[in-house]
Design an enzyme around this catalytic site. Structure first.
Site, short mmCIF file in Angstrom:
data_model
loop_
_atom_site.label_atom_id
_atom_site.label_comp_id
_atom_site.label_asym_id
_atom_site.label_seq_id
_atom_site.Cartn_x
_atom_site.Cartn_y
_atom_site.Cartn_z
N GLY A 1 12.05 -4.35 -34.57
CA GLY A 1 12.34 -5.78 -34.39
C GLY A 1 11.03 -6.53 -34.61
N ALA A 2 11.11 -7.59 -35.41
CA ALA A 2 9.87 -8.23 -35.87
C ALA A 2 8.90 -8.63 -34.75
CB ALA A 2 10.23 -9.41 -36.77
N ARG B 1 5.19 -0.36 -41.71
CA ARG B 1 6.45 -0.96 -42.20
C ARG B 1 6.08 -2.28 -42.92
NH1 ARG B 1 11.42 -1.45 -38.32
NH2 ARG B 1 12.54 -1.25 -40.30
N GLN C 1 21.63 -0.24 -34.92
CA GLN C 1 20.95 -1.09 -33.92
C GLN C 1 21.95 -2.00 -33.21
OE1 GLN C 1 19.90 -0.47 -36.99
NE2 GLN C 1 17.70 -0.69 -37.25
N ASP D 1 13.20 -11.09 -40.22
CA ASP D 1 11.97 -10.28 -40.32
C ASP D 1 10.87 -11.03 -41.03
OD1 ASP D 1 13.95 -7.96 -39.70
OD2 ASP D 1 11.91 -7.20 -39.50
N ASN E 1 16.25 -10.19 -43.44
CA ASN E 1 16.69 -9.64 -42.15
C ASN E 1 17.45 -8.35 -42.46
OD1 ASN E 1 16.82 -9.89 -39.23
ND2 ASN E 1 19.02 -10.15 -39.49
O1 MRU Z 1 14.80 -2.22 -38.88
P1 MRU Z 1 14.71 -3.05 -37.65
O2 MRU Z 1 15.57 -2.56 -36.53
O3 MRU Z 1 13.28 -3.27 -37.21
O4 MRU Z 1 15.28 -4.47 -38.09
C1 MRU Z 1 15.22 -5.53 -37.19
C2 MRU Z 1 15.93 -6.74 -37.62
O5 MRU Z 1 16.42 -6.83 -38.72
C3 MRU Z 1 15.94 -7.89 -36.66
O6 MRU Z 1 17.06 -8.70 -36.87
C4 MRU Z 1 14.69 -8.75 -36.89
O7 MRU Z 1 13.53 -7.98 -36.81
C5 MRU Z 1 14.60 -9.87 -35.94
S1 MRU Z 1 14.27 -9.34 -34.31
C6 MRU Z 1 14.10 -10.65 -33.29
#
Ligand code: MRU
Length: 346
Positions: free
Chosen positions: A47-48, A89, A196, A237, A247
């Protein structure tokens, strides 16, 4: 139960191992930079905004025992750590923002002693965490009149507590609505391949007493056609200067479907997710992940022929013209455009 996704505790990074959810709420205590890199890569922390915190804490973890005696050698060491964390990442802007915040400490404290710099770096990492906590509350506050009593909201992936420190962006908006006494329902897309949505979003919404129903990703169109969705809200993201938004893969599908069904489509994200140096979505690096994530269900059950070709982009880009508004910690940007984004971000 108060859940903190990531923090600095007893000289280690303490974080929830998200790969263990929803079965177990288990914490990892990380004291090696390499272990943090693996935790990020394997989505134990994800998550970002949470990645921004992980990066900032990781910068401290990576230099806290550095032997460098002077500013120049210490800077060199910090640059090495920056590059290493940055290689984990590529898409989440916040990860690089966390790194930048710490690098800046050196830029504005030239020639301070190494012990002083180390102390300032840890302080900066704590500020990154505090700023994320404040941003989530602000986003929820600005979104308050967008969510109405009896709304049913669709979301994808996890943009909640587990993607931030303790409140969430898209899900924070829903927590606030509940705190305001609004009766809301949520549909959570399961979010293939790593689930997720069903593992994390459903878990945390349930913890918070929000009415949540999990659907497979390919069910969204049907629900919309049946009039069961009033709003779609997701996290981000990385947001380019013109509002194009990266995203979780599948977000773009939801935006197209929302347009077709005339349903408002919102993105909730702090300003630290914006990348004004990237002009449009075409410039956003999209992470491609390994084949096993698709060929197997959570690395446990094989669901495709051995060795079959797989394409596994972790994110997609939603063009800004499909976004009804971006809810930020500085205000709501309706029908986002380059000009409006520039104005609100200053
Ligand atoms: O691959 P992930 O689980 O890190 O992807 C996360 C997302 O796509 C979330 O929607 C994004 O990071 C926003 S979190 C507030």
């Amino acid at each position: 139960m108060k859940i903190i996704t990531i923090e600095w505790r007893n000289n280690k990074i303490k974080l929830i191992d998200q790969t263990k959810l929803p079965h177990k709420l288990e914490y990892l205590y990380i004291d090696k930079l390499e272990d943090l890199w693996q935790a990020i890569k394997q989505l134990k922390v994800r998550g970002a905004p949470a990645l921004g915190a992980a990066a900032a804490l990781g910068m401290y973890l990576g230099i806290k025992d550095a032997k460098a005696k002077d500013f120049k050698l210490f800077t060199k060491e910090l640059e090495r750590v920056s590059r290493y964390i940055g290689s984990s990442r590529p898409t989440a802007r916040n990860l690089f923002w966390g790194i930048e915040r710490v690098r800046r400490v050196l830029k504005v404290n030239k020639n301070k002693s190494v012990p002083t710099l180390k102390r300032l770096i840890l302080e900066e990492a704590h500020k990154v965490i505090a700023s994320d906590m404040a941003s989530c509350r602000k986003i929820a506050q600005y979104a308050s009149n967008l969510i109405k009593d009896n709304d049913t909201v669709l979301t994808i992936c996890n943009a909640g507590i587990l993607a931030t420190i303790d409140y969430g962006t898209a899900l924070g908006v829903l927590y606030r609505a509940k705190e305001e006494g609004k009766r809301i329902k949520v549909f959570a897309c399961e979010t293939r391949p790593l689930l997720q949505g069903s593992r994390l979003t459903a878990w945390e919404l349930k913890q918070r007493g929000i009415d949540v129903t999990v659907i497979c990703d390919n069910m969204a169109a049907t629900l919309m056609r049946q009039g069961k969705i009033n709003k779609v809200i997701t996290g981000a993201d990385r947001i380019a200067a013109n509002g194009d938004t990266a995203n979780k893969i599948g977000t773009f599908n939801l935006a197209v479907l929302s347009k077709y069904h005339n349903i408002p489509f919102y993105i909730a994200a702090p300003v630290s997710t914006f990348d004004l140096n990237t002009q449009s979505g075409a410039g956003i690096p999209v992470e491609e992940r390994g084949a096993r994530e698709v060929r197997e269900l959570l690395f446990k059950k094989i669901v495709a022929p051995k060795g079959i070709k797989v394409f596994n982009p972790a994110f997609d880009i939603t063009p800004h013209n499909l976004i009804s508004a971006i809810i930020t910690d500085k205000g709501v940007i309706r029908q986002p455009s380059r000009k409006k984004i520039k104005k609100i971000l200053g």
